[in-house]
Write a protein that holds these residues in place. Structure first.
Motif, PDB file in Angstrom:
ATOM      1  N   TRP A  23       0.836  -1.195   0.000  1.00 64.05           N
ATOM      2  CA  TRP A  23       0.000   0.000   0.000  1.00 64.05           C
ATOM      3  C   TRP A  23       0.877   1.254   0.000  1.00 64.05           C
ATOM      4  O   TRP A  23       1.804   1.365   0.787  1.00 64.05           O
ATOM      5  N   THR A  24       0.542   2.206  -0.872  1.00 62.99           N
ATOM      6  CA  THR A  24       1.269   3.475  -0.907  1.00 62.99           C
ATOM      7  C   THR A  24       0.717   4.412   0.168  1.00 62.99           C
ATOM      8  O   THR A  24      -0.298   4.135   0.811  1.00 62.99           O
ATOM      9  N   ARG A  25       1.378   5.566   0.312  1.00 59.80           N
ATOM     10  CA  ARG A  25       0.913   6.559   1.284  1.00 59.80           C
ATOM     11  C   ARG A  25      -0.468   7.094   0.926  1.00 59.80           C
ATOM     12  O   ARG A  25      -1.201   7.554   1.791  1.00 59.80           O
ATOM     13  N   ASN A  26      -0.803   7.052  -0.371  1.00 59.92           N
ATOM     14  CA  ASN A  26      -2.118   7.510  -0.810  1.00 59.92           C
ATOM     15  C   ASN A  26      -3.157   6.400  -0.784  1.00 59.92           C
ATOM     16  O   ASN A  26      -4.229   6.533  -1.370  1.00 59.92           O
ATOM     17  N   ARG A  27      -2.817   5.282  -0.136  1.00 62.17           N
ATOM     18  CA  ARG A  27      -3.711   4.143   0.037  1.00 62.17           C
ATOM     19  C   ARG A  27      -4.066   3.465  -1.283  1.00 62.17           C
ATOM     20  O   ARG A  27      -5.173   2.951  -1.463  1.00 62.17           O
ATOM     21  N   ASN A  28      -3.107   3.456  -2.191  1.00 53.75           N
ATOM     22  CA  ASN A  28      -3.266   2.718  -3.439  1.00 53.75           C
ATOM     23  C   ASN A  28      -2.619   1.343  -3.298  1.00 53.75           C
ATOM     24  O   ASN A  28      -1.488   1.232  -2.814  1.00 53.75           O
ATOM     25  N   ASP A  29      -3.331   0.325  -3.729  1.00 57.32           N
ATOM     26  CA  ASP A  29      -2.811  -1.043  -3.683  1.00 57.32           C
ATOM     27  C   ASP A  29      -1.985  -1.289  -4.945  1.00 57.32           C
ATOM     28  O   ASP A  29      -2.517  -1.298  -6.055  1.00 57.32           O
ATOM     29  N   ILE A  30      -0.678  -1.478  -4.783  1.00 57.45           N
ATOM     30  CA  ILE A  30       0.205  -1.699  -5.936  1.00 57.45           C
ATOM     31  C   ILE A  30       0.777  -3.116  -5.923  1.00 57.45           C
ATOM     32  O   ILE A  30       1.810  -3.375  -6.537  1.00 57.45           O
ATOM     33  N   SER A  31       0.094  -4.015  -5.247  1.00 58.73           N
ATOM     34  CA  SER A  31       0.596  -5.391  -5.122  1.00 58.73           C
ATOM     35  C   SER A  31       0.795  -6.054  -6.471  1.00 58.73           C
ATOM     36  O   SER A  31       1.772  -6.796  -6.674  1.00 58.73           O
ATOM     37  N   ASP A  32      -0.124  -5.803  -7.419  1.00 64.32           N
ATOM     38  CA  ASP A  32      -0.032  -6.471  -8.715  1.00 64.32           C
ATOM     39  C   ASP A  32       1.116  -5.944  -9.562  1.00 64.32           C
ATOM     40  O   ASP A  32       1.463  -6.543 -10.577  1.00 64.32           O
ATOM     41  N   ARG A  33       1.747  -4.815  -9.164  1.00 66.71           N
ATOM     42  CA  ARG A  33       2.895  -4.290  -9.895  1.00 66.71           C
ATOM     43  C   ARG A  33       4.216  -4.861  -9.382  1.00 66.71           C
ATOM     44  O   ARG A  33       5.232  -4.796 -10.063  1.00 66.71           O
ATOM     45  N   PHE A  34       4.190  -5.416  -8.170  1.00 62.02           N
ATOM     46  CA  PHE A  34       5.426  -5.921  -7.561  1.00 62.02           C
ATOM     47  C   PHE A  34       5.223  -7.341  -7.043  1.00 62.02           C
ATOM     48  O   PHE A  34       5.295  -7.602  -5.829  1.00 62.02           O
ATOM     49  N   PRO A  35       4.986  -8.291  -7.945  1.00 60.46           N
ATOM     50  CA  PRO A  35       4.765  -9.676  -7.507  1.00 60.46           C
ATOM     51  C   PRO A  35       5.982 -10.280  -6.816  1.00 60.46           C
ATOM     52  O   PRO A  35       5.836 -11.200  -5.998  1.00 60.46           O
ATOM     53  N   ASP A  36       7.177  -9.789  -7.143  1.00 64.14           N
ATOM     54  CA  ASP A  36       8.382 -10.294  -6.504  1.00 64.14           C
ATOM     55  C   ASP A  36       8.426  -9.941  -5.024  1.00 64.14           C
ATOM     56  O   ASP A  36       8.790 -10.775  -4.177  1.00 64.14           O
ATOM     57  N   ILE A  37       8.026  -8.715  -4.684  1.00 65.94           N
ATOM     58  CA  ILE A  37       8.021  -8.297  -3.283  1.00 65.94           C
ATOM     59  C   ILE A  37       6.889  -8.997  -2.530  1.00 65.94           C
ATOM     60  O   ILE A  37       7.065  -9.438  -1.384  1.00 65.94           O
ATOM     61  N   VAL A  38       5.742  -9.115  -3.168  1.00 69.42           N
ATOM     62  CA  VAL A  38       4.612  -9.800  -2.544  1.00 69.42           C
ATOM     63  C   VAL A  38       4.972 -11.245  -2.219  1.00 69.42           C
ATOM     64  O   VAL A  38       4.700 -11.743  -1.116  1.00 69.42           O
ATOM     65  N   ALA A  39       5.593 -11.952  -3.164  1.00 66.44           N
ATOM     66  CA  ALA A  39       5.958 -13.354  -2.943  1.00 66.44           C
ATOM     67  C   ALA A  39       6.931 -13.493  -1.779  1.00 66.44           C
ATOM     68  O   ALA A  39       6.809 -14.405  -0.951  1.00 66.44           O
ATOM     69  N   ALA A  40       7.895 -12.579  -1.706  1.00 65.31           N
ATOM     70  CA  ALA A  40       8.868 -12.623  -0.609  1.00 65.31           C
ATOM     71  C   ALA A  40       8.192 -12.350   0.728  1.00 65.31           C
ATOM     72  O   ALA A  40       8.500 -12.997   1.742  1.00 65.31           O
ATOM     73  N   ALA A  41       7.266 -11.394   0.760  1.00 67.08           N
ATOM     74  CA  ALA A  41       6.565 -11.068   2.002  1.00 67.08           C
ATOM     75  C   ALA A  41       5.694 -12.232   2.461  1.00 67.08           C
ATOM     76  O   ALA A  41       5.625 -12.538   3.660  1.00 67.08           O
ATOM     77  N   GLU A  42       5.039 -12.897   1.527  1.00 70.60           N
ATOM     78  CA  GLU A  42       4.189 -14.023   1.894  1.00 70.60           C
ATOM     79  C   GLU A  42       5.012 -15.194   2.409  1.00 70.60           C
ATOM     80  O   GLU A  42       4.541 -15.977   3.253  1.00 70.60           O
ATOM     81  N   LYS A  43       6.219 -15.307   1.939  1.00 66.89           N
ATOM     82  CA  LYS A  43       7.087 -16.409   2.365  1.00 66.89           C
ATOM     83  C   LYS A  43       7.810 -16.118   3.670  1.00 66.89           C
ATOM     84  O   LYS A  43       8.034 -17.026   4.486  1.00 66.89           O
ATOM     85  N   GLN A  44       8.167 -14.842   3.907  1.00 68.48           N
ATOM     86  CA  GLN A  44       9.081 -14.525   5.008  1.00 68.48           C
ATOM     87  C   GLN A  44       8.463 -13.755   6.171  1.00 68.48           C
ATOM     88  O   GLN A  44       9.093 -13.644   7.225  1.00 68.48           O
ATOM     89  N   LEU A  45       7.255 -13.218   5.995  1.00 66.04           N
ATOM     90  CA  LEU A  45       6.647 -12.440   7.079  1.00 66.04           C
ATOM     91  C   LEU A  45       5.573 -13.261   7.778  1.00 66.04           C
ATOM     92  O   LEU A  45       4.808 -13.983   7.126  1.00 66.04           O
ATOM     93  N   PRO A  46       5.467 -13.130   9.095  1.00 71.68           N
ATOM     94  CA  PRO A  46       4.402 -13.847   9.818  1.00 71.68           C
ATOM     95  C   PRO A  46       3.059 -13.160   9.640  1.00 71.68           C
ATOM     96  O   PRO A  46       2.978 -11.975   9.296  1.00 71.68           O
ATOM     97  N   ASP A  47       2.017 -13.897   9.864  1.00 72.47           N
ATOM     98  CA  ASP A  47       0.661 -13.362   9.778  1.00 72.47           C
ATOM     99  C   ASP A  47       0.508 -12.208  10.777  1.00 72.47           C
ATOM    100  O   ASP A  47       1.033 -12.242  11.892  1.00 72.47           O
ATOM    101  N   GLY A  48      -0.224 -11.172  10.351  1.00 70.80           N
ATOM    102  CA  GLY A  48      -0.496 -10.046  11.236  1.00 70.80           C
ATOM    103  C   GLY A  48       0.638  -9.059  11.367  1.00 70.80           C
ATOM    104  O   GLY A  48       0.685  -8.310  12.348  1.00 70.80           O
ATOM    105  N   SER A  49       1.541  -9.025  10.396  1.00 69.76           N
ATOM    106  CA  SER A  49       2.659  -8.080  10.465  1.00 69.76           C
ATOM    107  C   SER A  49       2.449  -6.944   9.467  1.00 69.76           C
ATOM    108  O   SER A  49       1.901  -7.138   8.385  1.00 69.76           O
ATOM    109  N   VAL A  50       2.908  -5.750   9.868  1.00 72.96           N
ATOM    110  CA  VAL A  50       2.816  -4.564   9.024  1.00 72.96           C
ATOM    111  C   VAL A  50       4.173  -3.852   9.073  1.00 72.96           C
ATOM    112  O   VAL A  50       4.660  -3.503  10.148  1.00 72.96           O
ATOM    113  N   LEU A  51       4.759  -3.663   7.889  1.00 77.22           N
ATOM    114  CA  LEU A  51       6.050  -2.991   7.771  1.00 77.22           C
ATOM    115  C   LEU A  51       5.881  -1.636   7.102  1.00 77.22           C
ATOM    116  O   LEU A  51       5.020  -1.461   6.242  1.00 77.22           O
TER     117      LEU A  51
END
Length: 306
Positions: A23-51
């Protein structure tokens, strides 16, 4: 405490259940533009975490590239994976706002940082931790070396006891690294004899191109500069109107007063670039009566402006 500032896009990573979103500061969801970061976050971050952190891409020269990030942002979802392979991104986290569903924003920065470091101990690229220091000598070295070496804009200084307050910036200070540059005055906003803002240019392959604009001039600087400017002759390559703000504003325009491009001025500029222009306002320093336009460095590539 200090952390490095990077010329990038600030983004929150939210992991809920088995999915992660960006999520950007303007509350835009850009997950579909960065599948590499999303995949890493899903693999390495625990449930309920916010960075809280920044997306970064290094160019071929080893410097942070905002242009490359823009390419990723405007890519269609269907082409996002191909673009990710072409321009791989990293996520540099500098704060932990929640973990295991527990809100950490009311905790001191030092406590949040400790939890973040513990979490990041098990990370692998493209997730990374933004370095910090409480050593003044280290901070000074970062401030002097990193802008030229990597395109880092400067430092962010934070209080060790501060809490995370969304939308407020009184708990931290951004200290930008600026260096003097010479530019050609190609136009101004306002009357030619009382310019309000300088529109800076440099030559590329014989053509004068815009590379940035100054913040509003002081009364003294306006009078000094206005005394040496002359109206442009025919053939000036710039448009009759210019956007009223640098980046991210509405489509409002202001008249551009074109001037004869024979006046050189010195400005202060930071390292943040986009599409060959300085992203932030330049600070007018002085009129360089001792320099001619031919003395100003030219642009060799579309992405270069200094």
């Amino acid at each position: 405490m200090l952390r490095r500032v990077q010329s990038t896009s600030r983004v929150a990573v939210v992991r809920r259940g088995s999915t992660a979103r960006l999520w950007t500061r303007n509350r835009n969801d850009i997950s579909d533009r960065f599948p590499d970061i999303v995949a890493a976050a899903e693999k390495q971050l625990p449930d309920g975490s916010v960075l809280d952190g920044e997306l970064v891409i290094l160019g071929a020269d080893g410097r942070l590239s905002f242009d490359a990030l823009q390419q990723r942002l405007v890519t269609s979802p269907a082409k996002a994976r191909a673009k990710a392979a072409q321009l791989p991104a990293a996520y540099a986290a500098f704060d932990l706002l929640a973990i295991g569903g527990v809100d950490l924003r009311t905790q001191r920065w030092t406590a949040r940082r400790q939890r973040l470091e513990q979490l990041a101990a098990g990370w692998a690229p493209p997730l990374q931790l933004t370095p910090v220091t409480s050593d003044v000598d280290d901070a000074r070295q970062w401030f002097e070396v990193l802008p030229a070496a990597m395109g880092v804009e400067g430092l962010v200084v934070k209080g060790a006891a501060t809490r995370y307050t969304p939308g407020r910036r009184d708990a931290w200070v951004k200290v930008k690294h600026r260096e003097t540059r010479e530019v050609i005055v190609g136009g101004v906003i306002g009357p030619i004899d009382r310019p309000e803002v300088v529109i800076a240019g440099r030559y590329r392959a014989g053509e004068l191109v815009m590379v940035g604009r100054t913040v509003p001039l002081s009364v003294a600087d306006s009078h000094q500069l206005g005394a040496v400017l002359r109206p442009a002759t025919r053939g000036h390559p710039w448009p009759d109107e210019i956007a009223s703000v640098l980046w991210g504003g509405k489509d409002s325009k202001k008249p551009l007063t074109k001037v004869r491009p024979d006046v050189v001025v010195e400005v202060l500029a930071d390292a943040a670039m986009q599409a060959g222009q300085w992203r932030h306002g330049l600070r007018y320093v002085r009129y360089r009566a001792d320099m001619q336009p031919d003395d100003v460095p030219t642009l060799s590539e579309p992405s270069e402006a200094g």
